[in-house]
Design a protein around this motif. Structure first.
Motif, mmCIF file in Angstrom:
data_model
loop_
_atom_site.group_PDB
_atom_site.id
_atom_site.type_symbol
_atom_site.label_atom_id
_atom_site.label_comp_id
_atom_site.label_asym_id
_atom_site.label_seq_id
_atom_site.Cartn_x
_atom_site.Cartn_y
_atom_site.Cartn_z
ATOM 1 N N VAL A 9 33.697 74.973 70.366
ATOM 2 C CA VAL A 9 33.370 73.637 69.841
ATOM 3 C C VAL A 9 34.635 72.790 69.739
ATOM 4 O O VAL A 9 34.657 71.632 70.165
ATOM 5 C CB VAL A 9 32.650 73.742 68.475
ATOM 6 N N GLY A 10 35.687 73.361 69.169
ATOM 7 C CA GLY A 10 36.948 72.631 69.034
ATOM 8 C C GLY A 10 37.527 72.219 70.377
ATOM 9 O O GLY A 10 37.967 71.075 70.561
ATOM 10 N N LEU A 11 37.530 73.136 71.326
ATOM 11 C CA LEU A 11 38.050 72.826 72.666
ATOM 12 C C LEU A 11 37.216 71.754 73.354
ATOM 13 O O LEU A 11 37.748 70.837 73.984
ATOM 14 C CB LEU A 11 38.080 74.093 73.538
ATOM 15 N N ALA A 51 38.699 66.221 58.270
ATOM 16 C CA ALA A 51 37.284 66.112 57.901
ATOM 17 C C ALA A 51 36.383 66.396 59.092
ATOM 18 O O ALA A 51 35.433 67.179 58.995
ATOM 19 C CB ALA A 51 36.993 64.725 57.325
ATOM 20 N N GLY A 52 36.673 65.768 60.212
ATOM 21 C CA GLY A 52 35.859 65.956 61.409
ATOM 22 C C GLY A 52 35.921 67.375 61.932
ATOM 23 O O GLY A 52 34.895 67.973 62.271
ATOM 24 N N ALA A 53 37.122 67.916 61.998
ATOM 25 C CA ALA A 53 37.292 69.279 62.512
ATOM 26 C C ALA A 53 36.624 70.296 61.594
ATOM 27 O O ALA A 53 35.950 71.219 62.064
ATOM 28 C CB ALA A 53 38.779 69.605 62.668
ATOM 29 N N PHE A 54 36.798 70.121 60.288
ATOM 30 C CA PHE A 54 36.175 71.039 59.339
ATOM 31 C C PHE A 54 34.655 71.000 59.475
ATOM 32 O O PHE A 54 34.001 72.039 59.557
ATOM 33 C CB PHE A 54 36.581 70.714 57.893
ATOM 34 N N PHE A 57 43.371 70.261 65.401
ATOM 35 C CA PHE A 57 41.921 70.070 65.367
ATOM 36 C C PHE A 57 41.199 71.370 65.704
ATOM 37 O O PHE A 57 40.285 71.799 64.981
ATOM 38 C CB PHE A 57 41.507 68.958 66.338
ATOM 39 N N VAL A 58 41.606 72.011 66.791
ATOM 40 C CA VAL A 58 40.963 73.261 67.212
ATOM 41 C C VAL A 58 41.179 74.350 66.158
ATOM 42 O O VAL A 58 40.256 75.100 65.830
ATOM 43 C CB VAL A 58 41.472 73.712 68.599
ATOM 44 N N SER A 59 42.372 74.422 65.594
ATOM 45 C CA SER A 59 42.667 75.428 64.574
ATOM 46 C C SER A 59 41.782 75.255 63.342
ATOM 47 O O SER A 59 41.281 76.239 62.780
ATOM 48 C CB SER A 59 44.139 75.347 64.150
#
Length: 151
Positions: free
Chosen positions: A13-15, A92-95, A29-31
Motif C-alpha cells: 500500500v505504501g509503495l 496522518a495519511g500514511a498512518f 511515508f512507506v515506513s
C-alpha cells in the motif's frame, strides 16, 4: 491474518501510494504505512507487536479485547485527526492508509472485525482462514505485487 501478511500488505500500500501520488518523503511515508499496518494487533499480548509492548498490550486487551476498538474504523480516524490537528499531514495519511490495510486484510479473514462497532454490531468477515493455504496464496501474491513495484 498473519503478522507477515499485514506487514507486506502495508508495504505494498505504501509503495503504491508513493508511486502514483506526489509524496515528498517516500521512505518515511512507506515506513509509517508498514508500522501502522501491524499496530492494530497491539491489543493481542501474544502477537508479534504485542510481545514487544507487553504491558501496554495486556492493558489494551483488558480494556477492549482482541479485535475490539483497535479493529474498528474509529481508532485510525481518531489518530488521523490528532495528527492533522498537529499539521502532520504526511504522518496522518500514511498512518491511516497503513492501519486501514490491516483492517481490510482482517475483514477478509473468517474471524472478521466489527468495523463500525459500537454504532453497528455487524461483523464483516471473509473466507480466508488465518494461516491457511489461501492466506499463503494472498501473501505470495502481495510479494509479487511488491516485486512489480520495482520493475
Amino acid at each position: 491474518m498473519m503478522f507477515k501478511t499485514h506487514l507486506v500488505f502495508g508495504l505494498l500500500v505504501g509503495l503504491f501510494v508513493t508511486e502514483y501520488f506526489d509524496i515528498s518523503q517516500k521512505v518515511l511515508f512507506v515506513s509509517i504505512c508498514v508500522g501502522a499496518a501491524i499496530l492494530a494487533d497491539l491489543d493481542h499480548p501474544f502477537s508479534k507487536i504485542g510481545g514487544i509492548f507487553k504491558p501496554l498490550s495486556w492493558f489494551l486487551n483488558l480494556l477492549f479485547g482482541h479485535r475490539g476498538f483497535m479493529h474498528t474504523i474509529w481508532f485510525p480516524f481518531f489518530i488521523y485527526f490528532i495528527l492533522m490537528a498537529f499539521e502532520q499531514k504526511l504522518w496522518a495519511g500514511a498512518f491511516f492508509l497503513g492501519y486501514m490495510s490491516h483492517l481490510v486484510m482482517d475483514m477478509l479473514s473468517t474471524r472478521g472485525v466489527y468495523f463500525f462497532f459500537p454504532v453497528n454490531n455487524t461483523r464483516v468477515n471473509g473466507f480466508i482462514k488465518v494461516g491457511g493455504f489461501l492466506e499463503w496464496i494472498v501473501f505470495l501474491a502481495i510479494l509479487v505485487g511488491i516485486g512489480f513495484m520495482f520493475v
